[in-house]
Design a protein around this motif. Structure first.
Motif, PDB file in Angstrom:
ATOM      1  N   ALA A 209      87.039 -31.401 -68.410  1.00 18.58           N
ATOM      2  CA  ALA A 209      87.167 -29.966 -68.590  1.00 18.58           C
ATOM      3  C   ALA A 209      88.445 -29.605 -69.307  1.00 18.58           C
ATOM      4  CB  ALA A 209      87.132 -29.272 -67.226  1.00 18.58           C
ATOM      5  N   ALA A 210      89.396 -30.543 -69.437  1.00 22.54           N
ATOM      6  CA  ALA A 210      90.621 -30.259 -70.173  1.00 22.54           C
ATOM      7  C   ALA A 210      90.313 -29.957 -71.626  1.00 22.54           C
ATOM      8  CB  ALA A 210      91.565 -31.452 -70.093  1.00 22.54           C
ATOM      9  N   LEU A 211      89.126 -30.350 -72.087  1.00 25.67           N
ATOM     10  CA  LEU A 211      88.789 -30.153 -73.488  1.00 25.67           C
ATOM     11  C   LEU A 211      88.063 -28.837 -73.719  1.00 25.67           C
ATOM     12  CD1 LEU A 211      87.482 -33.771 -74.042  1.00 25.67           C
ATOM     13  CD2 LEU A 211      89.812 -32.912 -74.257  1.00 25.67           C
ATOM     14  N   ASP A 212      87.796 -28.089 -72.641  1.00 23.70           N
ATOM     15  CA  ASP A 212      87.041 -26.859 -72.806  1.00 23.70           C
ATOM     16  C   ASP A 212      87.790 -25.820 -73.622  1.00 23.70           C
ATOM     17  OD1 ASP A 212      85.093 -27.982 -71.318  1.00 23.70           O
ATOM     18  OD2 ASP A 212      85.551 -26.903 -69.465  1.00 23.70           O
TER      19      ASP A 212
ATOM     20  N   ARG B   6      99.882 -36.902 -69.801  1.00 31.51           N
ATOM     21  CA  ARG B   6      98.808 -37.417 -68.953  1.00 31.51           C
ATOM     22  C   ARG B   6      97.795 -36.350 -68.576  1.00 31.51           C
ATOM     23  NH1 ARG B   6      99.896 -42.477 -68.063  1.00 31.51           N
ATOM     24  NH2 ARG B   6      98.306 -42.794 -66.482  1.00 31.51           N
ATOM     25  N   VAL B   7      97.661 -35.357 -69.468  1.00 30.99           N
ATOM     26  CA  VAL B   7      96.512 -34.464 -69.366  1.00 30.99           C
ATOM     27  C   VAL B   7      95.270 -35.247 -69.781  1.00 30.99           C
ATOM     28  CG1 VAL B   7      95.461 -32.355 -70.258  1.00 30.99           C
ATOM     29  CG2 VAL B   7      97.928 -32.429 -69.795  1.00 30.99           C
ATOM     30  N   PHE B   8      95.380 -36.029 -70.862  1.00 29.47           N
ATOM     31  CA  PHE B   8      94.348 -36.980 -71.254  1.00 29.47           C
ATOM     32  C   PHE B   8      94.808 -38.345 -70.755  1.00 29.47           C
ATOM     33  CE2 PHE B   8      93.567 -34.232 -75.264  1.00 29.47           C
ATOM     34  CZ  PHE B   8      92.928 -33.288 -74.500  1.00 29.47           C
ATOM     35  N   ARG B   9      94.068 -38.919 -69.837  1.00 28.75           N
ATOM     36  CA  ARG B   9      94.502 -40.142 -69.156  1.00 28.75           C
ATOM     37  C   ARG B   9      93.823 -41.374 -69.736  1.00 28.75           C
ATOM     38  NH1 ARG B   9      96.131 -39.099 -63.011  1.00 28.75           N
ATOM     39  NH2 ARG B   9      97.137 -37.090 -63.268  1.00 28.75           N
ATOM     40  N   PRO B  10      94.410 -42.555 -69.500  1.00 26.31           N
ATOM     41  CA  PRO B  10      93.814 -43.786 -70.019  1.00 26.31           C
ATOM     42  C   PRO B  10      92.351 -43.923 -69.622  1.00 26.31           C
ATOM     43  CG  PRO B  10      96.006 -44.228 -69.165  1.00 26.31           C
ATOM     44  CD  PRO B  10      95.693 -42.807 -68.811  1.00 26.31           C
ATOM     45  N   GLY B  11      91.533 -44.278 -70.605  1.00 26.46           N
ATOM     46  CA  GLY B  11      90.106 -44.439 -70.387  1.00 26.46           C
ATOM     47  C   GLY B  11      89.298 -43.183 -70.606  1.00 26.46           C
ATOM     48  N   MET B  12      89.927 -42.015 -70.736  1.00 26.49           N
ATOM     49  CA  MET B  12      89.206 -40.761 -70.932  1.00 26.49           C
ATOM     50  C   MET B  12      88.649 -40.700 -72.358  1.00 26.49           C
ATOM     51  SD  MET B  12      90.611 -36.829 -70.593  1.00 26.49           S
ATOM     52  CE  MET B  12      90.839 -36.938 -68.825  1.00 26.49           C
ATOM     53  N   ARG B  13      87.421 -40.236 -72.475  1.00 26.92           N
ATOM     54  CA  ARG B  13      86.809 -40.080 -73.793  1.00 26.92           C
ATOM     55  C   ARG B  13      87.313 -38.809 -74.449  1.00 26.92           C
ATOM     56  NH1 ARG B  13      82.152 -37.678 -76.119  1.00 26.92           N
ATOM     57  NH2 ARG B  13      81.242 -38.935 -77.792  1.00 26.92           N
ATOM     58  N   MET B  14      87.761 -38.910 -75.683  1.00 22.67           N
ATOM     59  CA  MET B  14      88.215 -37.745 -76.436  1.00 22.67           C
ATOM     60  C   MET B  14      87.004 -36.929 -76.891  1.00 22.67           C
ATOM     61  SD  MET B  14      91.528 -37.788 -76.489  1.00 22.67           S
ATOM     62  CE  MET B  14      92.019 -36.750 -77.874  1.00 22.67           C
ATOM     63  N   PRO B  15      87.212 -35.653 -77.239  1.00 25.83           N
ATOM     64  CA  PRO B  15      86.082 -34.854 -77.714  1.00 25.83           C
ATOM     65  C   PRO B  15      85.485 -35.463 -78.976  1.00 25.83           C
ATOM     66  CG  PRO B  15      88.160 -33.733 -78.142  1.00 25.83           C
ATOM     67  CD  PRO B  15      88.466 -34.880 -77.255  1.00 25.83           C
ATOM     68  N   SER B  16      84.204 -35.267 -79.140  1.00 24.37           N
ATOM     69  CA  SER B  16      83.540 -35.819 -80.321  1.00 24.37           C
ATOM     70  C   SER B  16      84.132 -35.200 -81.588  1.00 24.37           C
ATOM     71  CB  SER B  16      82.045 -35.532 -80.263  1.00 24.37           C
ATOM     72  OG  SER B  16      81.811 -34.145 -80.426  1.00 24.37           O
ATOM     73  N   ILE B  17      83.961 -35.898 -82.691  1.00 25.21           N
ATOM     74  CA  ILE B  17      84.477 -35.397 -83.972  1.00 25.21           C
ATOM     75  C   ILE B  17      83.874 -34.032 -84.283  1.00 25.21           C
ATOM     76  CG2 ILE B  17      84.449 -35.806 -86.465  1.00 25.21           C
ATOM     77  CD1 ILE B  17      84.558 -38.830 -85.768  1.00 25.21           C
ATOM     78  N   ARG B  18      82.574 -33.889 -84.044  1.00 22.76           N
ATOM     79  CA  ARG B  18      81.917 -32.626 -84.329  1.00 22.76           C
ATOM     80  C   ARG B  18      82.467 -31.492 -83.477  1.00 22.76           C
ATOM     81  NH1 ARG B  18      78.515 -29.663 -81.833  1.00 22.76           N
ATOM     82  NH2 ARG B  18      78.208 -31.257 -80.221  1.00 22.76           N
TER      83      ARG B  18
END
Length: 496
Positions: A3-6, A34-46
């Motif tokens: 949800a950090a990517l919302d 560490r809002v985005f933590r190791p192993g977390m998937r980044m938002p898609s390019i699109r």
């Protein structure tokens, strides 16, 4: 996806950096925080291109740079993920990387850096429901300033000494008087001044804990001590809590199983649940300590926020510092910058802690100790903390009702103190990450677990929940997570 990517802030059009450089800077900052933590998937390019209002080529270039810099890794057919990186300094991954279980398996790293770093850099207090301190505009700056002015008028020669290992004697004598009010008997020689409770815990860990020793802590409890004990090689054992306080049946089983070296506990206004010990609970803890021969470290940092009429029992009052080591500080009521805490304990323990202090830091700054002595002896401190307690009472009730309306369930309803422990019903780490993006510093419950266990619980500081946008953010986030969960549940319920 987290949800950090919302809510991803758009690049600044007026920036001198290119769009690619802005995207790289944005992602690096959140990975380092560490809002985005190791192993977390980044938002898609699109998705990132759409949310940022940039081309897909810009996002691809930014991601490739982050891969080259070691922040991301590319997984063919799956996307980009945050890469596990080596610690950049002693504190980057916390101090528990070497923690081992009794069986010898490597324990999960204790990462409190995210909250601590953001606490130190937090801006407006109303944006920091997860902060551990009262907002500065609640504190009495003039009380501190007046004491400083009084000290400045004294002879300059007093500042030129080296100080003593145990700390400024007049302050220790004043603390003796304060302890007598709590019915704790301690001479000045049984009191050692420290740079806050954090340093006191450090001294105690070095003195008592050897690799493999079990240390019982609350689960939940104050997170900064976890890493310090784990750095000594301790096996941290989490004592669960109930709305009435620590689960002493569970504690007794843990004591029988692990034969701990020590128990660390908030007896008054426990952080984060706000519970306090009853006489029966305190007696039972001391009975277990005597029977199984372990030390009890009593952290009473919130004691001044507890009204005299509040029914609490301090372990040191019952034990008279035979087996209990008593800690307190003034950082929660005066200012976090005034790093003066103290340890009250048996004479031989005080001597050992003083020796540790000499080896590690020589002395603590006598200027701070003289300043605190002036504040305590001018007669205004007692009335000041009474005003703090009176100010907390209505906002505690208001914050409790706000959290319930937003969808939280309260663990209990404390009648004193500044913390509420609340169940969001959704993953607290993702909630905190979303809060960071929205400008709010939240305290996820995993940081209060000795093993950072995933949880839906969160700690709220009632004095820092005044932002008018906070209730809507909390309610909207919980509702959005439930909307996601409902279709998934409906699909799971469809028969094959």
């Amino acid at each position: 996806m987290s949800a950090a990517l919302d809510q991803i802030p758009a690049p600044h059009e007026a920036s001198s950096l290119t769009l690619v450089e802005q995207l790289v800077q944005w992602a690096r900052r959140r990975i380092e925080e560490r809002v985005f933590r190791p192993g977390m998937r980044m938002p898609s390019i699109r998705k990132l291109a759409q949310d940022k209002g940039v081309s897909r080529f810009t996002v691809v270039e930014a991601y490739e740079r982050l891969v080259a810099q070691g922040y991301l890794e590319s997984r063919r057919g799956s996307g980009f993920y945050v890469r596990e990186r080596a610690a950049s300094g002693p504190g980057e991954r916390g101090t528990a990387a070497g923690q081992q279980t009794r069986a010898g398996a490597a324990a999960r790293p204790i990462d409190v850096v995210w909250l601590v770093r953001n606490t130190l850099h937090a801006g407006k207090s109303d944006k920091g429901p997860g902060l551990g301190y009262l907002p500065s505009h609640w504190l009495d700056g003039e009380l501190v300033a007046s004491a400083l002015r009084a000290l400045a008028r004294q002879s300059a020669g007093q500042w030129l000494g080296t100080g003593t290992a145990q700390g400024f004697l007049p302050l220790r004598q004043q603390l003796q008087n304060r302890l007598e009010e709590l019915e704790i008997g301690a001479t000045p020689d049984q009191i050692v001044l420290t740079s806050g409770i954090t340093q006191a815990i450090d001294f105690i860990a070095r003195l008592y804990v050897q690799p493999g020793d079990a240390v019982i802590v609350g689960d939940p409890a104050w997170f900064q001590m976890f890493g310090r004990f784990a750095a000594q090689g301790a096996r941290l054992v989490g004592m669960p809590y109930t709305p009435a306080g620590p689960d002493l049946d569970a504690l007794e089983e843990q004591v029988k199983t692990w034969r701990p070296k020590m128990l660390v506990i908030n007896s008054v206004l426990h952080n984060p649940t706000g519970t306090s010990l009853s006489p029966a609970q305190a007696f039972r803890i001391l009975r277990l300590a005597e029977e199984y021969d372990f030390v009890v470290v009593e952290d009473d940092i919130y004691g001044d926020l507890c009204p005299p009429s509040h029914p609490v029992t301090r372990l040191a009052t019952l034990d008279q510092l035979k087996r209990v080591i008593y800690l307190s500080s003034f950082s929660k009521t005066l200012t976090a910058n005034l790093r003066v805490g103290f340890v009250a304990c048996a004479p031989e323990v005080a001597q050992a802690i003083g020796d540790q202090k000499i080896l590690i830091s020589m002395t603590t700054p006598e200027l701070n100790e003289r300043l605190l002595y002036k504040i305590l002896t001018e007669g205004h401190y007692r009335r000041y903390v009474e005003r703090l307690r009176a100010r907390l009472d209505p906002v505690r009730e208001q914050t409790a009702r706000m959290l319930e309306r937003a969808g939280f369930s309260l663990f209990s309803m404390p009648t004193a103190g500044m913390f509420l422990w609340a169940d969001a019903g959704v993953d607290a780490d993702a909630f905190a990450a979303a809060g960071q993006e929205a400008g709010f510093l939240l305290a996820p419950g995993s940081l209060f677990s000795p093993h950072q266990s995933p949880t839906t619980w969160m700690r709220f500081n009632v004095a820092n929940c005044g932002d008018p946008e906070l209730p809507r953010f909390l309610a909207d986030y919980i509702e959005s997570r439930h909307r996601v969960a409902r279709p998934l549940k409906a699909q799971a319920d469809v028969p094959n």
